[in-house]
Design a protein around this motif. Sequence first.
Motif, PDB file in Angstrom:
ATOM      1  N   LEU A   1       0.826  -1.203   0.000  1.00 23.52           N
ATOM      2  CA  LEU A   1       0.000   0.000   0.000  1.00 23.52           C
ATOM      3  C   LEU A   1       0.863   1.256   0.000  1.00 23.52           C
ATOM      4  O   LEU A   1       0.557   2.241  -0.679  1.00 23.52           O
TER       5      LEU A   1
ATOM      6  N   THR B   1       2.257   1.635  -3.478  1.00 21.93           N
ATOM      7  CA  THR B   1       1.190   1.991  -4.420  1.00 21.93           C
ATOM      8  C   THR B   1       0.859   3.475  -4.348  1.00 21.93           C
ATOM      9  O   THR B   1       0.794   4.167  -5.368  1.00 21.93           O
TER      10      THR B   1
ATOM     11  N   TRP C   1      -4.973   7.771  -1.969  1.00 18.74           N
ATOM     12  CA  TRP C   1      -5.438   6.395  -1.778  1.00 18.74           C
ATOM     13  C   TRP C   1      -6.874   6.244  -2.282  1.00 18.74           C
ATOM     14  O   TRP C   1      -7.193   5.270  -2.977  1.00 18.74           O
ATOM     15  N   ALA C   2      -7.732   7.193  -1.955  1.00 16.13           N
ATOM     16  CA  ALA C   2      -9.124   7.117  -2.394  1.00 16.13           C
ATOM     17  C   ALA C   2      -9.212   7.104  -3.921  1.00 16.13           C
ATOM     18  O   ALA C   2     -10.028   6.376  -4.507  1.00 16.13           O
TER      19      ALA C   2
ATOM     20  N   ARG D   1      -7.961   3.653  -4.952  1.00 16.72           N
ATOM     21  CA  ARG D   1      -8.968   2.656  -4.539  1.00 16.72           C
ATOM     22  C   ARG D   1     -10.149   2.631  -5.500  1.00 16.72           C
ATOM     23  O   ARG D   1     -10.584   1.568  -5.954  1.00 16.72           O
ATOM     24  N   ASP D   2     -10.677   3.812  -5.808  1.00  9.78           N
ATOM     25  CA  ASP D   2     -11.854   3.883  -6.673  1.00  9.78           C
ATOM     26  C   ASP D   2     -11.517   3.521  -8.115  1.00  9.78           C
ATOM     27  O   ASP D   2     -12.332   2.906  -8.812  1.00  9.78           O
TER      28      ASP D   2
ATOM     29  N   TYR E   1      -9.336   1.375  -9.200  1.00  5.69           N
ATOM     30  CA  TYR E   1      -9.126  -0.058  -9.384  1.00  5.69           C
ATOM     31  C   TYR E   1     -10.106  -0.926  -8.588  1.00  5.69           C
ATOM     32  O   TYR E   1     -10.004  -2.152  -8.614  1.00  5.69           O
TER      33      TYR E   1
ATOM     34  N   LEU F   1     -10.481  -1.239  -5.211  1.00  4.68           N
ATOM     35  CA  LEU F   1      -9.741  -1.934  -4.153  1.00  4.68           C
ATOM     36  C   LEU F   1     -10.511  -2.004  -2.843  1.00  4.68           C
ATOM     37  O   LEU F   1     -11.486  -1.278  -2.632  1.00  4.68           O
ATOM     38  N   ASP F   2     -10.049  -2.863  -1.957  1.00  6.60           N
ATOM     39  CA  ASP F   2     -10.690  -3.120  -0.662  1.00  6.60           C
ATOM     40  C   ASP F   2     -10.301  -2.041   0.344  1.00  6.60           C
ATOM     41  O   ASP F   2      -9.136  -1.927   0.729  1.00  6.60           O
ATOM     42  N   GLN F   3     -11.271  -1.260   0.792  1.00  3.50           N
ATOM     43  CA  GLN F   3     -11.011  -0.189   1.756  1.00  3.50           C
ATOM     44  C   GLN F   3     -10.509  -0.743   3.087  1.00  3.50           C
ATOM     45  O   GLN F   3      -9.725  -0.101   3.783  1.00  3.50           O
TER      46      GLN F   3
ATOM     47  N   TRP G   1      -6.715  -0.739   3.780  1.00  4.49           N
ATOM     48  CA  TRP G   1      -6.096   0.502   4.248  1.00  4.49           C
ATOM     49  C   TRP G   1      -6.360   0.717   5.732  1.00  4.49           C
ATOM     50  O   TRP G   1      -5.466   1.088   6.494  1.00  4.49           O
TER      51      TRP G   1
ATOM     52  N   ILE H   1      -6.652  -6.065  -3.359  1.00  5.16           N
ATOM     53  CA  ILE H   1      -6.104  -5.256  -2.270  1.00  5.16           C
ATOM     54  C   ILE H   1      -5.076  -4.268  -2.814  1.00  5.16           C
ATOM     55  O   ILE H   1      -4.979  -3.133  -2.351  1.00  5.16           O
TER      56      ILE H   1
END
Length: 424
Positions: A198, A201, A347-348, A351-352, A354, A356-358, A361, A413
Motif C-alpha cells: 500500500l 502503491t 489512496w481514495a 482505490r476507486d 481499481y 480496491l478493498d477499503q 487501508w 487489495i
Amino acid sequence: MASAIVTGATGITGSAIVHHLQKDSSYKKVYALSRSDPGYKDPKLQHAAIDLQGSADDMTKTLSGISAEYVYFCAYMAHDDPQELCRINGTMISNFIQALEKTGAINSLKRFVLTCGFKQYSVHLGNAKQPFLESDPVLEGEVGGETWPPNFYLTQQRILAEAAARSKNQWDWVVTLPQDVLGFARGNFMNEATALGLYCTVSKALPGSELPFPGCKAGYFAFNTWTSANLHAKFCLWASTAKGAGNNIFNVINGDTESWQDLWPRLAKRFGCKIPNPMFPNGGTADSKGYKDFEPSTTRMPNKHPLTARAADLGVSSDPSKEESPTLFCQINPEKWAARDDVNKTWAQVRDKYGLDQKAWEKATWDFLTFALGRDWSCVGTMSKARKLGWTGYADTWDELVDVFETLEKEGILPPAERLKGDF
C-alpha cells in the motif's frame, strides 16, 4: 493415514498450514479451528468455530468428537502489556490442551507443533547477539543485572512442556520460530507485505512518484531474515514427523539473508517509483528532521539492548554502545503518513480507480512498519539445527514478497503493478 488440528486457521501461518495439509495425501482429515468460518469446500477439511479465550469446559464442548495425531497451534492474541500478553496467550494454549485431555483426544496425539517467533530472542527489545541460535539463553526476569519483561512465547512453551510431561511422554512437541512472515490470508491484513504494498502503491500515485525509505539509515543497511508462510507450513509438516525433532525449538527462516538496501530499489522498480537521492537528506538518525515535509518519529525504549546481558561473555562489556537505549527512528512515520490528507485523497483515487478493498487501508499494520523499518539493528538467525536433522527447504525472500504482492493484486487489495505504472 493421519489427521490434524490447526488452530488460528484463518491467520497467515495457520491458513498456509491448512492449505499444505489439504494437498498432503498422507492426511485424511484436517480440522480447521477459528472464530470465523473460512468457507472451505474440500470434504477433507472440517471447520469448527472455537473461542480460544473461552474456558477449558467451553472448548471441551466444541472439541467433542475431534481428535488428531498432530496439532498445529497458530493462534495468537495481541496486547500491548507484556504481563497481559502472557496471561491471554498462556491461558489459550493451557485451556486448549486441557480440553483435549477432557475429551480424551490427547490420547491420539503424537506431536504438538507450536508457532512462536523471533521475539524468543528479544528482538523486539533491541539488538541481541547474532546470529540467533536456538540454544541462546533467553531473557526474562533478572538477567545480567537488568530486569527483562515477561515473554509470552516462553510462557506458552513452559505450559506445553509441562502438558507433555503429564502425558508421560505419550506425545512430544515442536516449537517453530519464524521471523517477519510473508504470506496472505483472506480478510487478514495484519502483515508486513500488505502495508508495504500500500505504501509503494500510494507513493507511485503521489506527485513525483518517489519511494523514500520511511525508516532510519542504519536500518536500511542492516541485515535481516524473513520467513515465507508457505515455507513455514512445509517445515511444520516436516517437523511433525521428522525423527529427532520432538521436544525441540527450531528457527524457521527462508535461508537467505537480505537487507532493505537490496530490497528497496527492487520495490521501487516493481511499482514504478523513483529512488530518491539522497535517500536520507537529513542524516536518517534519531531526532533528525523528517524527509521533506513528512513527519518523523523517534521512540526510545526504557530497557537496554539485550546484547548487554551477553556483553561479558562476548568480551564487549567495555563497549560504550551497549549502554545506549534502543531507539526506533523513522524519517517518515508510517502511521502519521497514512493519516495525511494528501495521502488519503491519493489512496481514495487509487482505490476507486481499481475497485480496491477499503478494509486493507484501515486495517494495515502501519505501526508494525514503524518498528520493522525504524529499528537500527539486524535480525539474523541460522537454520543449522534443522538442517542437521535433514531439513532442506529454502525460499528466496524477494520471490516470496513478489508472490504475496501478486496474490494481493488478485484479491483486489493492490492494483496490478503494470497498470499502476502506466496510469500514474
